[in-house]
Design a protein around this motif. Structure first.
Motif, PDB file in Angstrom:
ATOM      1  N   LEU A  46      16.313 -46.845 -23.398  1.00 32.28           N
ATOM      2  CA  LEU A  46      16.461 -46.776 -21.942  1.00 32.28           C
ATOM      3  C   LEU A  46      15.509 -47.806 -21.355  1.00 32.28           C
ATOM      4  CD1 LEU A  46      17.538 -45.465 -19.340  1.00 32.28           C
ATOM      5  CD2 LEU A  46      15.695 -43.782 -19.533  1.00 32.28           C
ATOM      6  N   LEU A  47      16.064 -48.869 -20.786  1.00 37.63           N
ATOM      7  CA  LEU A  47      15.260 -49.965 -20.275  1.00 37.63           C
ATOM      8  C   LEU A  47      14.630 -49.615 -18.932  1.00 37.63           C
ATOM      9  CD1 LEU A  47      17.709 -52.889 -21.112  1.00 37.63           C
ATOM     10  CD2 LEU A  47      15.727 -52.134 -22.441  1.00 37.63           C
ATOM     11  N   ASP A  48      13.564 -50.310 -18.605  1.00 37.55           N
ATOM     12  CA  ASP A  48      12.900 -50.077 -17.325  1.00 37.55           C
ATOM     13  C   ASP A  48      13.830 -50.365 -16.146  1.00 37.55           C
ATOM     14  OD1 ASP A  48      10.654 -49.327 -18.650  1.00 37.55           O
ATOM     15  OD2 ASP A  48       9.536 -51.182 -18.296  1.00 37.55           O
ATOM     16  N   SER A  49      14.808 -51.217 -16.361  1.00 38.84           N
ATOM     17  CA  SER A  49      15.768 -51.539 -15.303  1.00 38.84           C
ATOM     18  C   SER A  49      16.692 -50.370 -14.989  1.00 38.84           C
ATOM     19  CB  SER A  49      16.611 -52.741 -15.716  1.00 38.84           C
ATOM     20  OG  SER A  49      17.427 -52.419 -16.837  1.00 38.84           O
ATOM     21  N   GLY A  50      16.731 -49.374 -15.891  1.00 39.99           N
ATOM     22  CA  GLY A  50      17.635 -48.241 -15.723  1.00 39.99           C
ATOM     23  C   GLY A  50      18.827 -48.274 -16.634  1.00 39.99           C
ATOM     24  N   ALA A  51      19.090 -49.413 -17.263  1.00 42.93           N
ATOM     25  CA  ALA A  51      20.229 -49.522 -18.178  1.00 42.93           C
ATOM     26  C   ALA A  51      19.910 -48.882 -19.522  1.00 42.93           C
ATOM     27  CB  ALA A  51      20.604 -50.982 -18.375  1.00 42.93           C
ATOM     28  N   THR A  52      20.903 -48.310 -20.134  1.00 45.97           N
ATOM     29  CA  THR A  52      20.806 -47.826 -21.511  1.00 45.97           C
ATOM     30  C   THR A  52      21.568 -48.783 -22.412  1.00 45.97           C
ATOM     31  OG1 THR A  52      20.630 -45.500 -20.859  1.00 45.97           O
ATOM     32  CG2 THR A  52      21.379 -45.952 -23.101  1.00 45.97           C
ATOM     33  N   ALA A  87       8.326 -58.329 -25.483  1.00 48.55           N
ATOM     34  CA  ALA A  87       9.500 -57.594 -25.970  1.00 48.55           C
ATOM     35  C   ALA A  87      10.081 -56.773 -24.831  1.00 48.55           C
ATOM     36  CB  ALA A  87       9.086 -56.680 -27.125  1.00 48.55           C
ATOM     37  N   PRO A  88      11.390 -56.466 -24.903  1.00 44.78           N
ATOM     38  CA  PRO A  88      11.986 -55.612 -23.874  1.00 44.78           C
ATOM     39  C   PRO A  88      11.259 -54.275 -23.796  1.00 44.78           C
ATOM     40  CG  PRO A  88      13.674 -56.618 -25.247  1.00 44.78           C
ATOM     41  CD  PRO A  88      12.364 -56.908 -25.898  1.00 44.78           C
ATOM     42  N   THR A  89      11.085 -53.790 -22.606  1.00 50.20           N
ATOM     43  CA  THR A  89      10.405 -52.518 -22.414  1.00 50.20           C
ATOM     44  C   THR A  89      11.413 -51.385 -22.381  1.00 50.20           C
ATOM     45  OG1 THR A  89      10.501 -52.869 -20.034  1.00 50.20           O
ATOM     46  CG2 THR A  89       8.493 -53.561 -21.173  1.00 50.20           C
ATOM     47  N   GLY A  90      10.920 -50.185 -22.628  1.00 45.40           N
ATOM     48  CA  GLY A  90      11.781 -49.018 -22.594  1.00 45.40           C
ATOM     49  C   GLY A  90      11.441 -48.080 -23.720  1.00 45.40           C
ATOM     50  N   LYS A  91      12.158 -46.968 -23.769  1.00 41.74           N
ATOM     51  CA  LYS A  91      11.942 -45.967 -24.803  1.00 41.74           C
ATOM     52  C   LYS A  91      13.293 -45.464 -25.281  1.00 41.74           C
ATOM     53  CE  LYS A  91      11.551 -42.267 -21.356  1.00 41.74           C
ATOM     54  NZ  LYS A  91      10.701 -41.185 -20.817  1.00 41.74           N
ATOM     55  N   ALA A 127      18.422 -59.398 -15.662  1.00 43.72           N
ATOM     56  CA  ALA A 127      18.793 -58.082 -16.182  1.00 43.72           C
ATOM     57  C   ALA A 127      19.698 -58.213 -17.390  1.00 43.72           C
ATOM     58  CB  ALA A 127      19.471 -57.263 -15.087  1.00 43.72           C
ATOM     59  N   LEU A 128      20.596 -59.193 -17.368  1.00 45.30           N
ATOM     60  CA  LEU A 128      21.477 -59.404 -18.515  1.00 45.30           C
ATOM     61  C   LEU A 128      20.672 -59.816 -19.741  1.00 45.30           C
ATOM     62  CD1 LEU A 128      24.251 -59.583 -19.814  1.00 45.30           C
ATOM     63  CD2 LEU A 128      24.460 -61.911 -18.907  1.00 45.30           C
ATOM     64  N   ASN A 129      19.686 -60.685 -19.565  1.00 44.69           N
ATOM     65  CA  ASN A 129      18.850 -61.086 -20.694  1.00 44.69           C
ATOM     66  C   ASN A 129      18.170 -59.886 -21.334  1.00 44.69           C
ATOM     67  OD1 ASN A 129      19.344 -63.817 -20.776  1.00 44.69           O
ATOM     68  ND2 ASN A 129      17.654 -64.359 -19.421  1.00 44.69           N
ATOM     69  N   GLU A 130      17.733 -58.936 -20.505  1.00 44.19           N
ATOM     70  CA  GLU A 130      17.088 -57.731 -21.028  1.00 44.19           C
ATOM     71  C   GLU A 130      18.064 -56.924 -21.876  1.00 44.19           C
ATOM     72  OE1 GLU A 130      14.080 -54.356 -19.255  1.00 44.19           O
ATOM     73  OE2 GLU A 130      15.899 -54.798 -18.118  1.00 44.19           O
ATOM     74  N   VAL A 131      19.297 -56.830 -21.430  1.00 46.31           N
ATOM     75  CA  VAL A 131      20.328 -56.117 -22.189  1.00 46.31           C
ATOM     76  C   VAL A 131      20.626 -56.841 -23.501  1.00 46.31           C
ATOM     77  CG1 VAL A 131      22.769 -55.435 -22.193  1.00 46.31           C
ATOM     78  CG2 VAL A 131      21.360 -55.025 -20.167  1.00 46.31           C
ATOM     79  N   LEU A 132      20.728 -58.171 -23.447  1.00 45.88           N
ATOM     80  CA  LEU A 132      21.009 -58.952 -24.654  1.00 45.88           C
ATOM     81  C   LEU A 132      19.913 -58.762 -25.697  1.00 45.88           C
ATOM     82  CD1 LEU A 132      22.227 -62.322 -23.070  1.00 45.88           C
ATOM     83  CD2 LEU A 132      23.624 -60.407 -23.873  1.00 45.88           C
ATOM     84  N   ALA A 133      18.664 -58.824 -25.270  1.00 48.57           N
ATOM     85  CA  ALA A 133      17.554 -58.641 -26.205  1.00 48.57           C
ATOM     86  C   ALA A 133      17.557 -57.236 -26.781  1.00 48.57           C
ATOM     87  CB  ALA A 133      16.229 -58.934 -25.510  1.00 48.57           C
ATOM     88  N   ALA A 134      17.847 -56.241 -25.944  1.00 48.86           N
ATOM     89  CA  ALA A 134      17.856 -54.854 -26.405  1.00 48.86           C
ATOM     90  C   ALA A 134      18.978 -54.609 -27.403  1.00 48.86           C
ATOM     91  CB  ALA A 134      17.993 -53.913 -25.210  1.00 48.86           C
ATOM     92  N   GLY A 135      20.098 -55.318 -27.249  1.00 41.71           N
ATOM     93  CA  GLY A 135      21.184 -55.158 -28.211  1.00 41.71           C
ATOM     94  C   GLY A 135      20.745 -55.512 -29.617  1.00 41.71           C
ATOM     95  N   ALA A 136      20.091 -56.655 -29.771  1.00 47.67           N
ATOM     96  CA  ALA A 136      19.610 -57.058 -31.088  1.00 47.67           C
ATOM     97  C   ALA A 136      18.551 -56.099 -31.614  1.00 47.67           C
ATOM     98  CB  ALA A 136      19.053 -58.481 -31.026  1.00 47.67           C
ATOM     99  N   ASP A 137      17.665 -55.635 -30.732  1.00 46.20           N
ATOM    100  CA  ASP A 137      16.607 -54.715 -31.148  1.00 46.20           C
ATOM    101  C   ASP A 137      17.174 -53.387 -31.644  1.00 46.20           C
ATOM    102  OD1 ASP A 137      14.703 -56.583 -30.503  1.00 46.20           O
ATOM    103  OD2 ASP A 137      14.182 -55.696 -28.581  1.00 46.20           O
ATOM    104  N   THR A 138      18.161 -52.843 -30.928  1.00 47.15           N
ATOM    105  CA  THR A 138      18.708 -51.549 -31.349  1.00 47.15           C
ATOM    106  C   THR A 138      19.512 -51.689 -32.629  1.00 47.15           C
ATOM    107  OG1 THR A 138      20.576 -51.847 -29.817  1.00 47.15           O
ATOM    108  CG2 THR A 138      18.730 -50.495 -29.059  1.00 47.15           C
ATOM    109  N   VAL A 139      20.162 -52.838 -32.840  1.00 45.62           N
ATOM    110  CA  VAL A 139      20.859 -53.063 -34.106  1.00 45.62           C
ATOM    111  C   VAL A 139      19.868 -53.060 -35.268  1.00 45.62           C
ATOM    112  CG1 VAL A 139      22.101 -54.804 -35.464  1.00 45.62           C
ATOM    113  CG2 VAL A 139      22.886 -54.225 -33.174  1.00 45.62           C
ATOM    114  N   THR A 140      18.743 -53.736 -35.088  1.00 46.57           N
ATOM    115  CA  THR A 140      17.724 -53.755 -36.142  1.00 46.57           C
ATOM    116  C   THR A 140      17.243 -52.345 -36.461  1.00 46.57           C
ATOM    117  OG1 THR A 140      16.967 -55.955 -35.475  1.00 46.57           O
ATOM    118  CG2 THR A 140      15.448 -54.636 -36.778  1.00 46.57           C
ATOM    119  N   ARG A 141      16.938 -51.571 -35.440  1.00 40.00           N
ATOM    120  CA  ARG A 141      16.455 -50.204 -35.673  1.00 40.00           C
ATOM    121  C   ARG A 141      17.525 -49.335 -36.298  1.00 40.00           C
ATOM    122  NH1 ARG A 141      14.949 -46.543 -32.392  1.00 40.00           N
ATOM    123  NH2 ARG A 141      15.726 -47.308 -30.391  1.00 40.00           N
ATOM    124  N   ALA A 142      18.774 -49.527 -35.894  1.00 39.74           N
ATOM    125  CA  ALA A 142      19.861 -48.728 -36.459  1.00 39.74           C
ATOM    126  C   ALA A 142      20.045 -49.018 -37.944  1.00 39.74           C
ATOM    127  CB  ALA A 142      21.158 -48.994 -35.701  1.00 39.74           C
TER     128      ALA A 142
END
Length: 367
Positions: free
Chosen positions: A182-188, A3-7, A323-338
């Motif tokens: 906030l992903l390990d890559s630095g992107a939010t 899974a994408p990493t970050g907090k 890096a784009l793949n990480e952002v794409l995966a995080a988008g779906a994850d944050t939608v689910t949590r929201a």
């Protein structure tokens, strides 16, 4: 696959993407249960795209977000109740932006601007008891003014606020939810969702919110609690069928989302983010993307994040594929949590437009 990493960001909210502000406004008349939400960008706007998957969408200015078209930056996005009538809320946002000389510059005079404000609506007509109450330009203006009054990185109100005031999901009270990472890559990456689904957010076999299956260990409600919750939910739907809001058959809904990042995306990449973020809908709502939903996701990029060394070494000015793949995966994850947060934040309604119990009332010990 990992899974994408970050907090989560400081507020676990859309405003953790620097430069974005959120404002809510509700219609404050008798028998009203509706409102509007505005996502306001920084000066200069943001790159935006949209992906519509529901069969009954209501939108405005979404064609401007096509990567092939002229306007490249957008200053605000409007999410609104009121079905197609409520799209008038965008007019109030357009007027507010014009007064501040923000928008597409059509001439040499700073006042010669045309604000382009994409908008999408959800169906909540009659939920407060009066079919003819819906957001208008004044509601949109109030929401954008509220967004402008907030400070950078301000918390975002959730639950029955703004466009989520009259939202209902599978017969339960819906509303607004937001989340960030906030992903390990630095992107939010962050999302704001207005949950107003024809489908249900709750697994009927267990009483668990579908979205929670993707967030780690699950706490299952006791059997007797789940059985009682099913009974109360069924009675609420039956009572609503005798009241004003439920005169529409089949139920009409629509879930709306804004997914944002500070990573520098092209419009085509933002469009990809909007599309993959719909996966978050599919994880947390069942069924989804029905003919009676107008499910719509906007994706925004402020482009504020500095380029990483790997990008500079390759002479690029956008994200690498990894890096784009990480952002794409995080988008779906944050939608689910929201979505989960929206349903948990909602408070029940018992009014002339219907009975819409809250999840936390049916399952007080869950989570």
């Amino acid at each position: 696959m990992d899974a994408p990493t970050g907090k989560p960001g400081p507020h676990d909210a859309l405003t953790d993407v620097a430069g974005l502000r959120v404002g809510h406004a509700r219609v404050a008349t008798a028998f009203a249960l509706t409102g509007s939400t505005v996502v306001l960008g920084p000066e200069g706007g943001f790159t935006a795209a949209v992906d519509v998957r529901g069969g009954g969408p209501g939108t405005r200015e979404t064609d401007t977000l096509d990567p092939r078209n002229l306007v490249q930056r957008t200053d605000a996005i409007v999410l609104t109740g009121g079905s197609a009538y409520g799209l008038d809320a965008a007019s109030g946002v357009v007027a507010w932006l014009e007064e501040r000389h923000r928008g597409y510059r059509a001439g040499p005079d700073p006042a010669q601007v045309v604000p382009v404000v994409p908008a999408a609506c959800l169906f909540d007509l009659g939920r407060g008891g009066d079919w003819h109450v819906r957001p208008d330009a004044a509601t949109g203006r109030a929401a954008v003014a509220e967004a402008a009054r907030t400070g950078p990185g301000a918390p975002v109100a959730q639950g029955a606020v703004g466009a989520g005031t009259g939202a209902v999901a599978g017969g339960l009270k819906g509303g607004v939810g937001t989340a960030s990472v906030l992903l390990d890559s630095g992107a939010t990456v962050a999302a704001l969702v207005v949950v107003n689904a024809a489908g249900s957010p709750v697994d009927p076999l267990t009483g668990v919110l579908y979205g929670e299956y993707f967030q780690g260990p699950v706490t299952y409600p006791r059997t007797e609690v789940h059985r009682e919750a099913l009974r109360r939910a069924r009675e609420a739907r039956e009572e609503s069928a005798r009241r004003y809001a439920a005169s529409v058959r089949p139920p009409l809904n629509t879930t709306l989302a804004v997914v944002a990042t500070d990573a520098g995306l092209t419009r085509a990449q933002a469009h990809k983010l909007a599309g993959t973020s719909h996966d978050g809908f599919a994880r947390a709502l069942r069924p989804v993307h029905q003919l009676t939903d107008g499910d719509t996701v906007f994706a925004l990029s402020t482009g504020a994040r500095p380029l990483v060394a790997e990008q500079l070494a390759h002479g690029g000015d956008q994200l690498t594929a990894a890096a784009l793949n990480e952002v794409l995966a995080a988008g779906a994850d944050t939608v689910t949590r929201a979505i989960v947060k929206a349903v948990r934040a909602a408070e029940g309604v018992d009014g002339p437009g219907g009975v819409f119990p809250a999840y936390r009332e049916l399952y007080p010990q869950a989570g």
